[in-house]
Design a protein around this motif. Sequence first.
Motif, PDB file in Angstrom:
ATOM      1  N   LYS A 157      23.134 -10.952   0.008  1.00 21.47           N
ATOM      2  CA  LYS A 157      22.927 -10.759   1.453  1.00 21.47           C
ATOM      3  C   LYS A 157      23.049  -9.282   1.828  1.00 21.47           C
ATOM      4  CE  LYS A 157      22.505 -11.517   5.742  1.00 21.47           C
ATOM      5  NZ  LYS A 157      23.558 -10.935   6.509  1.00 21.47           N
ATOM      6  N   LEU A 158      24.027  -8.607   1.250  1.00 17.69           N
ATOM      7  CA  LEU A 158      24.213  -7.182   1.559  1.00 17.69           C
ATOM      8  C   LEU A 158      23.043  -6.347   1.033  1.00 17.69           C
ATOM      9  CD1 LEU A 158      28.038  -6.875   0.916  1.00 17.69           C
ATOM     10  CD2 LEU A 158      26.867  -6.404   3.065  1.00 17.69           C
ATOM     11  N   TYR A 159      22.548  -6.703  -0.133  1.00 15.97           N
ATOM     12  CA  TYR A 159      21.392  -5.980  -0.661  1.00 15.97           C
ATOM     13  C   TYR A 159      20.180  -6.196   0.249  1.00 15.97           C
ATOM     14  CZ  TYR A 159      23.881  -5.229  -5.068  1.00 15.97           C
ATOM     15  OH  TYR A 159      24.780  -4.845  -6.025  1.00 15.97           O
ATOM     16  N   ALA A 160      20.019  -7.430   0.739  1.00 19.12           N
ATOM     17  CA  ALA A 160      18.864  -7.713   1.592  1.00 19.12           C
ATOM     18  C   ALA A 160      18.904  -6.822   2.833  1.00 19.12           C
ATOM     19  CB  ALA A 160      18.840  -9.186   1.989  1.00 19.12           C
ATOM     20  N   SER A 161      20.080  -6.629   3.429  1.00 18.01           N
ATOM     21  CA  SER A 161      20.070  -5.791   4.624  1.00 18.01           C
ATOM     22  C   SER A 161      19.903  -4.320   4.274  1.00 18.01           C
ATOM     23  CB  SER A 161      21.265  -6.026   5.551  1.00 18.01           C
ATOM     24  OG  SER A 161      22.434  -6.205   4.894  1.00 18.01           O
ATOM     25  N   GLU A 162      20.403  -3.932   3.124  1.00 16.94           N
ATOM     26  CA  GLU A 162      20.186  -2.553   2.680  1.00 16.94           C
ATOM     27  C   GLU A 162      18.680  -2.289   2.466  1.00 16.94           C
ATOM     28  OE1 GLU A 162      22.733  -0.380   2.300  1.00 16.94           O
ATOM     29  OE2 GLU A 162      21.292   1.200   1.799  1.00 16.94           O
ATOM     30  N   ILE A 163      18.030  -3.247   1.832  1.00 13.79           N
ATOM     31  CA  ILE A 163      16.592  -3.095   1.589  1.00 13.79           C
ATOM     32  C   ILE A 163      15.818  -3.070   2.915  1.00 13.79           C
ATOM     33  CG2 ILE A 163      14.543  -4.273   0.672  1.00 13.79           C
ATOM     34  CD1 ILE A 163      16.268  -5.180  -1.678  1.00 13.79           C
ATOM     35  N   ALA A 164      16.208  -3.938   3.836  1.00 13.71           N
ATOM     36  CA  ALA A 164      15.500  -3.984   5.121  1.00 13.71           C
ATOM     37  C   ALA A 164      15.638  -2.648   5.850  1.00 13.71           C
ATOM     38  CB  ALA A 164      16.047  -5.116   5.977  1.00 13.71           C
ATOM     39  N   ILE A 182      34.236 -10.634   2.645  1.00 13.35           N
ATOM     40  CA  ILE A 182      34.215 -11.692   1.626  1.00 13.35           C
ATOM     41  C   ILE A 182      34.213 -11.075   0.230  1.00 13.35           C
ATOM     42  CG2 ILE A 182      32.788 -13.535   0.642  1.00 13.35           C
ATOM     43  CD1 ILE A 182      31.897 -14.204   3.514  1.00 13.35           C
ATOM     44  N   VAL A 183      33.333 -10.086   0.040  1.00 16.95           N
ATOM     45  CA  VAL A 183      33.237  -9.450  -1.280  1.00 16.95           C
ATOM     46  C   VAL A 183      34.566  -8.792  -1.651  1.00 16.95           C
ATOM     47  CG1 VAL A 183      32.182  -7.519  -2.524  1.00 16.95           C
ATOM     48  CG2 VAL A 183      30.741  -9.118  -1.254  1.00 16.95           C
ATOM     49  N   SER A 184      35.152  -8.064  -0.711  1.00 12.20           N
ATOM     50  CA  SER A 184      36.363  -7.319  -1.075  1.00 12.20           C
ATOM     51  C   SER A 184      37.549  -8.254  -1.290  1.00 12.20           C
ATOM     52  CB  SER A 184      36.665  -6.241  -0.046  1.00 12.20           C
ATOM     53  OG  SER A 184      36.712  -6.794   1.243  1.00 12.20           O
ATOM     54  N   LYS A 212      34.645   0.070   1.954  1.00 16.97           N
ATOM     55  CA  LYS A 212      34.317   1.100   0.965  1.00 16.97           C
ATOM     56  C   LYS A 212      34.284   0.473  -0.432  1.00 16.97           C
ATOM     57  CE  LYS A 212      36.123   5.494   2.723  1.00 16.97           C
ATOM     58  NZ  LYS A 212      34.865   6.202   2.915  1.00 16.97           N
ATOM     59  N   CYS A 213      35.280  -0.343  -0.725  1.00 19.22           N
ATOM     60  CA  CYS A 213      35.350  -0.962  -2.057  1.00 19.22           C
ATOM     61  C   CYS A 213      34.163  -1.904  -2.288  1.00 19.22           C
ATOM     62  CB  CYS A 213      36.665  -1.718  -2.239  1.00 19.22           C
ATOM     63  SG  CYS A 213      38.098  -0.616  -2.326  1.00 19.22           S
ATOM     64  N   ALA A 214      33.795  -2.659  -1.250  1.00 19.27           N
ATOM     65  CA  ALA A 214      32.641  -3.554  -1.388  1.00 19.27           C
ATOM     66  C   ALA A 214      31.376  -2.737  -1.646  1.00 19.27           C
ATOM     67  CB  ALA A 214      32.477  -4.415  -0.134  1.00 19.27           C
TER      68      ALA A 214
END
Lengths: 376, 416
Positions: free
Chosen positions: B330-337, B388-390, A280-282
């Motif tokens: 990377k997360l944006y790329a999958s969101e866009i896909a 990784i981000v969190s 959620k935070c990410a």
Amino acid sequence: MRWSPSEEQDELRRTVRRFLEETSPTTEVRRLMETPEGYEPGVWKRLSQELGLPGVHVPEQYGGQGLGFAELAIVLEEMGRALLCAPYFASVALATNAILNAGTESQKAALLPALASGESIATLALTEPSGRWDLGGIELQAQRVADGFTLFGEKSFVPDGLTADRIVVAARRPKTDGREGIGLFHLRGDTAGLERRPLTTLDPTRKLARLGFRGARAEPLGEVGNAAAALEKTLDQAAALLANEMAGGAQRLLEMTVEYAKTRVQFGRPIGSFQAIKHKCADMLMSLELARSSAYYAAGCADESAKELPAVASLAKAQGSDAYLEIAAEAIQIHGGLGFTWEQDVHLYFKRAKASEVFLGDPTYHRELFAQRTGL
Amino acid sequence: MDAESVRAEVRAWLEANWSPELSLVEWRNKLADSGWGCPTWPVEWYGRGLSPSLAEVANEEFEKIGAVGTPGGGGMGLAAPTILEHGSDDLKRRLLRRIVTGEDTWCQLFSEPGSGSDLAGLTTRAELSADGDEYVVNGQKLWTTSAHHAKYGMLLARTNWDVPKHRGITYFALEMHQPGVVVKPLKQMNGHASFNEVFLNDARVPAANAIGDVGNGWTVALATLAHERRSFDVLQRAARSARGQGRAYDEQRAETTQIMAPYTWYPQRAGRADLIVERAQATGKARDPVVRQEIAKLLALARATEWTAKRARAARMAGRPPGPEGSLGKLYASEIARACSRVHTLITGTDALLSGADGPLEGVIAEILVSVPAVSIAGGTDEIQRNIVSERVLGLPKDPDIDTKKPFRDVPRNKR
């Protein structure tokens, strides 16, 4: 376009943040939101005199600092972060820009120095009880009389409309519609024929008022009946600036929430170590960064690319509204039961997010504008 | 050095040395000797020791006259920076120049069938031979782009089973063209083979080819992975086809074709926001207010993502510490896909049932619709990216350790 802030911009941010941490802690926000005026005159005076913030982007010949929208956006981002209760958005992001965009040279010279120095506080009265943010929604009429103009009609949702000592009003010539016959006028807050009444608002940190014009005398800004383009530009600039204000609030919410997730222990471990919370935070960070990039880019366009501004301002407003509200909702969820109590600060931001979602036009409206403005 | 003196120097050097009539290898040997091919590398290893922003100035001069640069692909993007950071001088001498010249291409032998997201749980074993000169490697790798033409593989193998999983791994430069290395294309659900499987049966690697210390391969792998997250730039560079006439250009075009071939229907290409407006107008769906809202959301997402990447790049150029915006690509790329797949389906309607020659846009739309699930998995799943981000960006606490303290031999793992 500047993609990374300059040293000077970083310094401006630090200065404003320090000032707001001192003058606008949430205890003070909570005190001011209960007052009818909704701001502390001493703080307004300091932010004007010590920091020159009302004139940050006003050209030097009109008594301002002569910086740009990128700098103004930084100021608003920090104010959004601190939930500052002050008529800044109304006076600077709306009224000052309307005068800059529509006024004649002599009007700017006459009106802007007092606004840039913070001595005078102004607002823009655009929306009417219909709640429309487009020019077609303007019904308030400006009638020509022997030696000037008088205004007849109602305005609503006017930010800081009760306290502003000068009001810029969007009106139209009789028997016109759409973008035709639109005029901007200005008058003092104590003019005869002007009635002001505070509205009870969902977000008590931004005061709104309803204004009745019963033949109040007003001066036209610029050429009479030809203000459509200047008003649209003002609204685009304001949408871009509100996007920055929202990004600041969302950033603060994320920080509060991450801090809480690190320290709140359940089932023998900090809740921030559970993937459900981490993810959620990410996601909150993802939305925030997209909203922030859009807001910065829109502010940059207000300085450098008038052609791109309309589409990008609408994009930034829609993206920012959705992100702020989503982040506020998740912040409450992660705070659990505490999150929806009055004593915890998250709801203050949630309400600002909800109000900002609608203020200046909701995301659906702005996405449609964005679609039109990108040629779809 | 300041930007203007770099500009003047590289310009003078290009004027004196660049000729499209050189062979690619001849030309790139000049690049290696002068340091202008990889200006951020150290002076003693084919570089100039310049900051990224000054290197950008040099690149601009190359582009201005259309001079060919160093090759794209995993050699320059992943292997070389890893060797520069962790390799012995002997390895640098043997391997780096041929990466710069493009004579050796590289692939990455990291992922395995049994260890997907848990990369450190790999079970390919490398055992020291009796004479101690070489390791014997057994196991299977997969998701290996470019393995079919690579000269070397960046190999992660387990050399010690009696220590916790992160400490028993060693990183090697493995020669691919040898008995015991078998490469097979791996067919994806979209029908294309962008990757390979690699079978290692008693393959040999000299002990001197260990990059970094024995048992320290995890640290070295992290360096490669950090470069991989930035590899988008390298791909773009390889995709930029040279316009000119002459031997160097011809050879570079052939090289680019080879390197880029797997990416034609690489899953990462599933996000095709660029086709949306045109398709919506051509089909008349642009008049539907619901479709318009969805299109506007997608276009806003795509543009905001682009701006976020520019912010990250600008911060890097300005030498600022990496901000959160850098970790999110990377997360944006999958969101866009995902969004593209949704909106393309809205626009396409019932025709989404068709593929190949019968399908809209000669099958391109069908490819977009069936390639999308891979984006959230390839290159580290969305779940791992969110961890990784969190943890690294937001500083949230790590998951409790279960397998990182005991010997890897005793850790439960997938049956092979």
